[in-house]
Scaffold this active site. Structure first.
Site, PDB file in Angstrom:
ATOM      1  N   HIS A   1       0.813  -1.227   0.000  1.00 21.62           N
ATOM      2  CA  HIS A   1       0.000   0.000   0.000  1.00 21.62           C
ATOM      3  C   HIS A   1       0.840   1.268   0.000  1.00 21.62           C
ATOM      4  O   HIS A   1       0.337   2.339  -0.287  1.00 21.62           O
ATOM      5  CB  HIS A   1      -0.922  -0.001   1.223  1.00 21.62           C
ATOM      6  CG  HIS A   1      -2.009  -1.021   1.113  1.00 21.62           C
ATOM      7  ND1 HIS A   1      -3.270  -0.705   0.697  1.00 21.62           N
ATOM      8  CD2 HIS A   1      -2.003  -2.365   1.312  1.00 21.62           C
ATOM      9  CE1 HIS A   1      -4.013  -1.803   0.659  1.00 21.62           C
ATOM     10  NE2 HIS A   1      -3.259  -2.825   1.031  1.00 21.62           N
TER      11      HIS A   1
ATOM     12  N   ASP B   1       3.658   9.384  -0.819  1.00 20.15           N
ATOM     13  CA  ASP B   1       2.448   8.657  -0.399  1.00 20.15           C
ATOM     14  C   ASP B   1       2.170   7.560  -1.418  1.00 20.15           C
ATOM     15  O   ASP B   1       2.290   7.807  -2.627  1.00 20.15           O
ATOM     16  CB  ASP B   1       1.259   9.638  -0.363  1.00 20.15           C
ATOM     17  CG  ASP B   1       0.270   9.323   0.748  1.00 20.15           C
ATOM     18  OD1 ASP B   1       0.177   8.150   1.151  1.00 20.15           O
ATOM     19  OD2 ASP B   1      -0.413  10.256   1.200  1.00 20.15           O
TER      20      ASP B   1
HETATM   21  P1  ADQ Z   1      -2.859   6.159   4.859  1.00 19.62           P
HETATM   22  O1  ADQ Z   1      -1.438   6.595   5.026  1.00 19.62           O
HETATM   23  O2  ADQ Z   1      -3.634   5.990   6.095  1.00 19.62           O
HETATM   24  O3  ADQ Z   1      -2.985   4.838   3.986  1.00 19.62           O
HETATM   25  P2  ADQ Z   1      -4.795   7.567   3.041  1.00 19.62           P
HETATM   26  O4  ADQ Z   1      -4.787   6.845   1.776  1.00 19.62           O
HETATM   27  O5  ADQ Z   1      -4.943   9.042   2.874  1.00 19.62           O
HETATM   28  O6  ADQ Z   1      -3.512   7.337   3.913  1.00 19.62           O
HETATM   29  O7  ADQ Z   1      -6.013   7.032   3.892  1.00 19.62           O
HETATM   30  C1  ADQ Z   1      -6.368   7.653   5.091  1.00 19.62           C
HETATM   31  C2  ADQ Z   1      -7.799   7.271   5.441  1.00 19.62           C
HETATM   32  O8  ADQ Z   1      -8.040   7.703   6.775  1.00 19.62           O
HETATM   33  C3  ADQ Z   1      -8.805   7.963   4.537  1.00 19.62           C
HETATM   34  O9  ADQ Z   1      -9.822   7.066   4.222  1.00 19.62           O
HETATM   35  C4  ADQ Z   1      -9.304   9.114   5.400  1.00 19.62           C
HETATM   36  O10 ADQ Z   1     -10.648   9.456   5.176  1.00 19.62           O
HETATM   37  C5  ADQ Z   1      -9.154   8.570   6.794  1.00 19.62           C
HETATM   38  N1  ADQ Z   1      -8.903   9.699   7.706  1.00 19.62           N
HETATM   39  C6  ADQ Z   1      -7.882  10.547   7.697  1.00 19.62           C
HETATM   40  N2  ADQ Z   1      -8.047  11.491   8.661  1.00 19.62           N
HETATM   41  C7  ADQ Z   1      -9.201  11.203   9.278  1.00 19.62           C
HETATM   42  C8  ADQ Z   1      -9.946  11.784  10.345  1.00 19.62           C
HETATM   43  N3  ADQ Z   1      -9.543  12.879  10.978  1.00 19.62           N
HETATM   44  N4  ADQ Z   1     -11.081  11.188  10.712  1.00 19.62           N
HETATM   45  C9  ADQ Z   1     -11.521  10.103  10.072  1.00 19.62           C
HETATM   46  N5  ADQ Z   1     -10.890   9.518   9.073  1.00 19.62           N
HETATM   47  C10 ADQ Z   1      -9.742  10.054   8.683  1.00 19.62           C
HETATM   48  C11 ADQ Z   1      -2.060   3.924   3.383  1.00 19.62           C
HETATM   49  C12 ADQ Z   1      -1.044   4.547   2.422  1.00 19.62           C
HETATM   50  C13 ADQ Z   1      -1.761   5.372   1.358  1.00 19.62           C
HETATM   51  C14 ADQ Z   1      -2.770   4.495   0.623  1.00 19.62           C
HETATM   52  C15 ADQ Z   1      -3.673   3.748   1.604  1.00 19.62           C
HETATM   53  C16 ADQ Z   1      -4.544   2.717   0.901  1.00 19.62           C
HETATM   54  O11 ADQ Z   1      -0.129   5.357   3.149  1.00 19.62           O
HETATM   55  O12 ADQ Z   1      -0.827   5.925   0.443  1.00 19.62           O
HETATM   56  O13 ADQ Z   1      -3.569   5.313  -0.209  1.00 19.62           O
HETATM   57  O14 ADQ Z   1      -2.907   3.049   2.572  1.00 19.62           O
HETATM   58  O15 ADQ Z   1      -3.772   1.866   0.126  1.00 19.62           O
END
Ligand code: ADQ
Length: 473
Positions: A160, A368
């Site tokens: 991921h 990312d």
């Molecule tokens: P993450 O590093 O966690 O994931 P991201 O893809 O942005 O990053 O996902 C974060 C998730 O957490 C999103 O669904 C978002 O809505 C949720 N989130 C963030 N802040 C929040 C808050 N304050 N309250 C509720 N929900 C919140 C890892 C990798 C990424 C990759 C994903 C999926 O680092 O690059 O996209 O896995 O493969």
């Protein structure tokens, strides 16, 4: 279980939830959906520590055709495997942060040992024709360990987060062991073509392998499919969240506190890879270089604490608060506070409302894998009056969302220019850019990601790695 398909067994560090109560992250939703459709097993860590750790009896929760099976870790495992190797070695290294990656022998041992014990606990639950799908950097060795346990079926792996260039990955003392053991998988998937290329380059430069047409990598006599599978979101589901009453309440709240000013929003787990400090500097540069924005824009950063037990995160929080404090001190007036930081989490419906109220969303990670916030922001917009997405060129999502304003997050000037452009973008251009991004987000969904990975894994044939032996590679 669905007719004619093999049972799906998903392995990831944390499992569930299976039902979408509005709290699960994008990844969990995508996998839960696949499991709901096909039936199967989701295996991982319970999140609990106990003295017996992985040797304690597994917990099983049945949800229709799907079982959630979890096992514990000991406190020592958590320190070595999770906080140590996964979070202090692999996470920074794979995000190109060799400067803060830490390598030590004990956590390397703990990581291998947890992978081996997870495989030993999972193997007896497997049937010959199961399709096993392993997720992320916690389990690089799991596939080869399952082979050692005698499992001959199909096993796929998806990373991921980014895969850094081989020149950097070789700094990991066990880099050769890690990549060799990844060759036990039948399919290895990455978020972007750049990540895939870095992995293939490692196989070629370091292991003497070669790339064969059709996405195959050969090292000695072992051939593995290496592909790109950009992850998406449940776009329809998220758009429905955005239309919910809870979203509406949050949208109104954000509009109320902004008093008619343009709202800029950032939503990230509090992590150094997300570039939040650099983003604040870009916002500061906007207020310096384009003073007409003073008093007229407001920046809300939502950043729930993650892994707060790690020192790097405590320092980051303090740095962010200091920078925001200085900026507010410098520019605030009696009736205007430029930056607000909230370190709490929101439900996904509430988040959808916050996205909808924001004229601009800043997704500016320094690195990312994909970044699902960018896709959620697009899915949540009002079609007739959508906001503008500012997106880092170093997010995997930038390869797909070409109509975002793409920036170099390290350049405060570049970020400030993009902010100024976004804040002044005519409605027609906003609509046109959003429609193009919407098409991508609604077609390359979580379901599409899951189905395309599993289709390739199922087509890869069983038993191809039955005689896998890392020592021979
Ligand atoms: P993450 O590093 O966690 O994931 P991201 O893809 O942005 O990053 O996902 C974060 C998730 O957490 C999103 O669904 C978002 O809505 C949720 N989130 C963030 N802040 C929040 C808050 N304050 N309250 C509720 N929900 C919140 C890892 C990798 C990424 C990759 C994903 C999926 O680092 O690059 O996209 O896995 O493969």
């Amino acid at each position: 279980m669905a007719e004619g398909k093999s049972r799906l067994v998903v392995v990831s560090n944390r499992v569930g939830p299976l039902s979408d109560e509005g709290k699960a992250g994008g990844l969990a939703v995508g996998l839960a959906d696949a499991l709901r459709r096909r039936g199967g097993v989701w295996f991982g860590w319970s999140g609990e520590t106990s003295d017996q750790g992985t040797f304690r009896e597994a917990r099983t929760e049945e949800h229709g055709h799907t079982s959630l099976v979890t096992i514990d870790l000991t406190e020592e495992d958590v320190n070595g495997f999770y906080l140590g190797y996964a979070n202090r070695s692999l996470w920074p290294l794979l995000h190109y942060r060799l400067d803060i990656a830490e390598f030590d022998r004990d956590s390397d041992r703990a990581y291998r040992s947890v992978n081996q014990r997870f495989a030993a606990r999972l193997a007896p639950l497997l049937r010959e024709d199961d399709v096993v799908w392993v997720h992320d950097y916690h389990f690089f060795y799991l596939g080869s360990e399952l082979r050692q346990c005698g499992f001959k079926g199909r096993i796929g792996f998806f990373l991921h987060i980014p895969f850094c260039p081989p020149e950097m990955f070789t700094a990991l003392p066990a880099s050769h062991d890690v990549v060799r053991s990844m060759l036990a998988y039948d399919v290895v998937g990455f978020q972007t073509e750049a990540d895939r290329r870095n992995f293939v380059a490692f196989c070629v430069q370091e292991l003497g392998g070669e790339e064969i047409d059709g996405g195959l990598v050969q090292v000695s006599d072992r051939r593995v499919r290496v592909g790109t599978f950009p992850i998406g979101i449940d776009a329809d589901g998220f758009a429905e969240f955005a239309a919910s009453a809870e979203a509406g309440e949050h949208e109104d709240m954000v509009r109320d506190i902004s008093h008619g000013r343009h709202q800029i929003v950032g939503v990230d787990r509090l992590d150094y890879s997300k570039g939040i400090l650099e983003r604040f500097r870009g916002f500061e540069r906007l207020l310096e270089d384009y003073p007409e924005n003073r008093g007229n824009v407001q920046f809300l950063q939502v950043a729930p604490l993650s892994r707060s037990e790690l020192e790097a995160y405590v320092d980051l929080r303090a740095d962010l608060e200091k920078l925001a404090g200085n900026l507010n001190g410098r520019f605030a007036t009696l009736d205007w506070t430029p930056i607000q930081i909230m370190t709490r989490g929101f439900t996904r419906r509430a988040l959808a409302g916050i996205y909808r109220a924001a004229r601009v969303c800043m997704v500016t990670p320094l690195r990312d894998g994909m970044n699902l916030v960018a896709k959620e922001y697009v899915a949540a917009q009002d079609p007739s009056d959508p906001g503008v997405l500012i997106l880092s060129r170093f997010a995997g999502a930038a390869a797909e969302l070409r109509d975002a304003l793409i920036v170099n997050p390290y350049s405060a000037d570049d970020v400030a220019r993009a902010l100024q452009r976004a804040l002044n973008m005519p409605q027609a251009e906003r609509v046109q850019r959003w429609q193009s991004m919407r098409r991508t987000v609604f077609s390359l969904t979580a379901e599409h990601w899951c189905d395309s990975f599993l289709a390739l894994l199922e087509a890869s044939g069983t038993g191809s790695a039955s005689d896998f032996d890392t020592a021979r590679i």
